[in-house]
Design an enzyme around this catalytic site. Structure first.
Site, PDB file in Angstrom:
ATOM      1  CB  THR A 297     -42.951  -7.160  38.469  1.00 26.82           C
ATOM      2  OG1 THR A 297     -42.614  -7.464  37.106  1.00 26.82           O
ATOM      3  CG2 THR A 297     -44.340  -6.578  38.556  1.00 26.82           C
ATOM      4  CG  ASP A 298     -36.925  -9.711  39.768  1.00 23.08           C
ATOM      5  OD1 ASP A 298     -36.173  -9.983  40.715  1.00 23.08           O
ATOM      6  OD2 ASP A 298     -36.536  -9.686  38.581  1.00 23.08           O
ATOM      7  CE1 TYR A 299     -37.465 -13.145  32.183  1.00 25.78           C
ATOM      8  CE2 TYR A 299     -35.658 -11.608  32.290  1.00 25.78           C
ATOM      9  CZ  TYR A 299     -36.395 -12.534  31.589  1.00 25.78           C
ATOM     10  OH  TYR A 299     -36.052 -12.837  30.288  1.00 25.78           O
ATOM     11  CB  THR A 300     -41.898 -13.856  34.582  1.00 25.09           C
ATOM     12  OG1 THR A 300     -40.892 -14.580  35.298  1.00 25.09           O
ATOM     13  CG2 THR A 300     -41.499 -13.646  33.141  1.00 25.09           C
ATOM     14  CB  ALA A 301     -42.321 -11.051  39.938  1.00 25.54           C
TER      15      ALA A 301
END
Ligand code: GLC
Length: 752
Positions: A297-301
């Site tokens: 995932t992207d950052y804390t997505a």
């Protein structure tokens, strides 16, 4: 494992081999013993999986940043404890041989199973040797140099303990208000797809596991480049047709080129956050594109799906993500905190977890980390590879090719290397900090060559003097007088203006894409001295610069050139390199014109200056100030009318389109011959033109060359009304020229 086979002949049956291996290994302290196995990679993965408990499995699905850098909203303390407890199988923002070795030792010496860590980093346009921002590089239309710079970036990263880069970013973008246009390859799907392929090949080189290659990461899947109003992280809403025609192909091209990983995007698409979209992460990615790697995932997505309000809490977000097909949770600690409970409640299955773990373990095996966890942490290689003179020489070549000559009235460029005094003015003329651009990895501003330094490197200090004039932002005009005085006493002015590097990149959308501050006012004051002014633009996005275009004598678009920025720009200013760049994003006249892109549709009332009732602005042209594919040269070229090998053909044929390119000027130079098509009548509305081929060619003065570009059914196919993909019979315009506006046309007929 040879002894196993000789001692237990039945063990030639792999199915039996694994349980025995399991017993053997479980008596052994190290899963690294698997390294000596002659098992195939899947068997080795299964063998390790069989040893893992649930917490260790979930640990492999967990990626944390170190506190070395911050590329998102949260930093977790205690990531070393996470490694030690087996709760984290991968780290990012951790590099150098020394640091990665320290962290790897914790994983392979202090955990129960000693599974090696994966180290990732945003090596977007260079690791230590920084190349032009990707939007700049894309303006070179030189796939070879883009593959080469990715390969150098990979070699430097891999020599610094890294296994994985979060690149290439392949998001198509048509809205320059969005700050991350600097990170991609512009507005065109076909060119963006070719560049995605080149960059994946560059990063992964001769193959995963080589110590000069890293895992690439196709991002941000999907359609992150189309946020409403250009505002980062905003909603993305488009038809499936638009998605599949214009936004999906570069992701698909990167995956077809072998990309090892894919990163989810923050945005929702058609009402579903990408990170929770089974349609994107499984149906398309695994089903249609046959992607075999893992999805991060992207950052804390994952967590942010609660902000999208499609789930009530992080635990439900984690379940939605895993069910969709996500394998690794970047920084959210959602899988780590809740997946065991979700499994207990039957919200996810052990099969889903195991599938994700196996995809990640497989990549670690392919990298060779089980064989040698310190394989990429070699101090001698780091010293020999990182920031080498050879790498910087390629960086300078990349800067040259990225530069676009937008105007050159009266051939004021190139400047003389021997005559005349030069006034170098502007806030970006001697700014090391801004040369790197956003996403500059481990690049160090102090290593950058500024334009002032680059010019002195060519003509010495005596003929060029510098005065800042003003800053990028703000209303301070106190520097004007000194700048005007310097200009008045010189023969020519070079004015370096644009944006600060921090004004583009992530979370850096601008609602007004004009040149900020009082920089344009300074330009007019300098022009009032009567001296010719050469504007050097340094920016991370297309800017609305009609006032610059209508008054400056010459304009070059230099983007942020990275480590060798000043040298590369000086090479163009003084004619050691004849500029050959072509824009890959349209430059609007004004912010209000956004989005403006070359492959627009006709509409039912196409613009007609003779009629009121047509699609237009009453206060702005429809066409952009500078069109997609536009760029000038210090020489001139002619392109003949296109000739086609067949004027009537079947979709089983390949046809050739030939033009004669001639350098009619007095200097050697490169031209980018571009080929566009138009479907004259189709069952759905289609663009007025679409790029389907190009060739960049260097010619000596007076030299001619036949340029032959091939077209087959893939170039003529589209998503029809029923969303099937293919051709339909009918006439097409074939258009060839030096940009998307100045084209010569012929007609062909597709008969099926
Ligand atoms: C950022 C970016 C992404 C990057 C990641 C790790 O938020 O969106 O492109 O790779 O976090 O730094």
């Amino acid at each position: 494992m040879q002894f196993l086979k000789h001692s237990f002949p039945l063990l030639r049956t792999p199915a039996l081999l694994i349980p025995v291996l399991f017993i053997m290994i479980s008596c052994q302290p190290q899963t690294q013993r698997l390294a000596t196995s002659t098992l195939n990679i899947n068997q080795r993965v299964d063998s390790v999986l069989a040893l893992m408990n649930l917490e260790e499995k979930i640990g492999q699905l967990t990626l944390y940043t170190t506190d070395w850098e911050s590329t998102g909203p949260t930093i977790r303390a205690g990531y070393v404890d996470d490694i030690r407890s087996g709760r984290c199988g991968a780290l990012f923002n951790s590099h150098t041989v020394d640091f990665t070795t320290q962290l790897q030792k914790v994983a392979v010496e202090e955990t129960r199973l000693k599974i090696p860590l994966l180290f990732g980093y945003d090596v977007i346009h260079g690791y230590k040797t920084i190349f032009p921002i990707p939007l700049g590089e894309s303006s070179s239309w030189d796939l070879t140099i883009m593959e080469k710079t990715a390969a150098i970036a990979a070699a430097e990263a891999a020599a610094s303990g890294l296994h994985w880069t979060f690149a290439p970013m392949v998001d198509i973008a048509r809205d320059p208000r969005w700050g991350r246009v600097m990170e991609g390859a512009g507005e065109d799907t076909w060119l963006g797809s070719r560049i995605a392929e080149a960059r994946v090949k560059g990063f992964q080189g001769k193959g995963i596991g080589n110590t000069d290659a890293v895992l690439s990461c196709i991002k941000h899947y999907a359609a992150y480049g189309a946020p409403v109003a250009g505002r980062d992280y905003n909603t993305v809403d488009m038809s499936e047709r638009a998605f599949r025609e214009y936004y999906l192909p570069p992701y698909a091209a990167g995956i077809a080129a072998g990309a090892a990983t894919v990163m989810t995007s923050f945005n929702d698409l058609d009402g579903v956050p990408a990170t929770g979209s089974k349609w994107l992460m499984t149906d398309i990615l695994r089903g249609e594109l046959n992607f075999q790697g893992f999805v991060v995932t992207d950052y804390t997505a994952i967590n942010e799906m609660t902000n999208h309000r499609v789930v009530a809490d992080d635990k439900a977000a984690g379940e939605l993500a895993l069910q969709a097909g996500v394998d690794m949770d970047m920084q959210g600690a959602v899988f780590q905190r809740f997946l065991a409970q979700s499994l207990k409640e039957g919200k996810v299955s052990l099969q889903m977890i195991d599938q994700a773990v196996k995809r990640i373990l497989r990549m670690k095996f392919e990298l060779g980390l089980f064989d040698d966890p310190y394989k990429f942490s070699n101090a001698a290689r780091e010293k020999a590879t990182v920031f080498s003179a050879a790498n910087r020489a390629v960086a300078r070549e990349a800067v040259r090719g990225s530069i676009v000559l937008l105007k050159n009235k009266g051939n004021v460029l190139p400047l003389s290397k021997t005559q005349g005094k030069i006034a170098l003015i502007g806030p970006l003329a001697d700014s090391k900090a801004d040369m790197l651009g956003a996403w500059s990895g481990s690049g160090d501003a102090k290593d950058c060559i500024t334009l002032f330094e680059g010019m002195k490197n060519v003509i010495g200090a005596s003929r060029v003097s510098y005065s800042q004039g003003c800053k990028v932002n703000g209303e301070d005009r106190s520097g004007f007088d000194a700048a005007i005085k310097l200009a008045s006493g010189s023969d020519v002015v070079v004015l370096a203006i644009g944006e600060e590097a921090v004004m583009s990149g992530e979370a850096a959308a601008r609602a007004d894409i004009s040149i900020p501050g009082v920089q344009e006012e300074l330009l007019q004051k300098l022009l009032a001295t009567g001296k010719p002014v050469v504007v050097v633009l340094m920016n991370g996005r297309p800017l609305a610069i009609p006032g610059v275009d209508s008054t400056a004598n010459a304009i070059i678009e230099a983007w942020y050139g990275g480590t060798e920025a000043g040298n590369g720009i000086a090479d163009v200013l003084f004619g050691d390199y004849n500029p050959s760049g072509k824009l890959t994003m349209s430059f609007p006249y004004s912010t209000g014109q956004i989005p403006v892109y070359y492959n627009e549709k006709s509409t039912g009332r196409p613009f007609n200056p003779e009629s009121k009732w047509t699609s237009k602005y009453i206060d702005n042209p429809n066409a952009p100030l500078y069109p997609f594919g536009y760029g000038l040269s210090y020489t001139q070229f002619s392109i003949s009318d296109p000739r086609v090998s067949k004027t009537s053909f079947s979709n089983r044929d390949t046809i050739s389109v030939t033009v004669k390119l001639t350098n009619t000027g007095k200097r050697a130079g490169a031209e980018v011959v571009q080929l566009y098509i138009q479907d004259k009548v189709s069952e759905v509305t289609r663009p007025v033109k679409e790029l389907k081929g190009f060739e960049k060619v260097m010619l000596e003065p007076g030299e001619s060359k036949d340029i032959v570009l091939k077209l087959d059914k893939n170039h003529f196919s589209f998503f029809k009304r029923d969303m099937s993909y293919g051709t339909e019979p009918g006439e097409f315009l074939i258009m060839v020229g030096p940009n998307s506006r100045d084209l010569k046309t012929t007609t062909v007929k597709l008969i099926d």
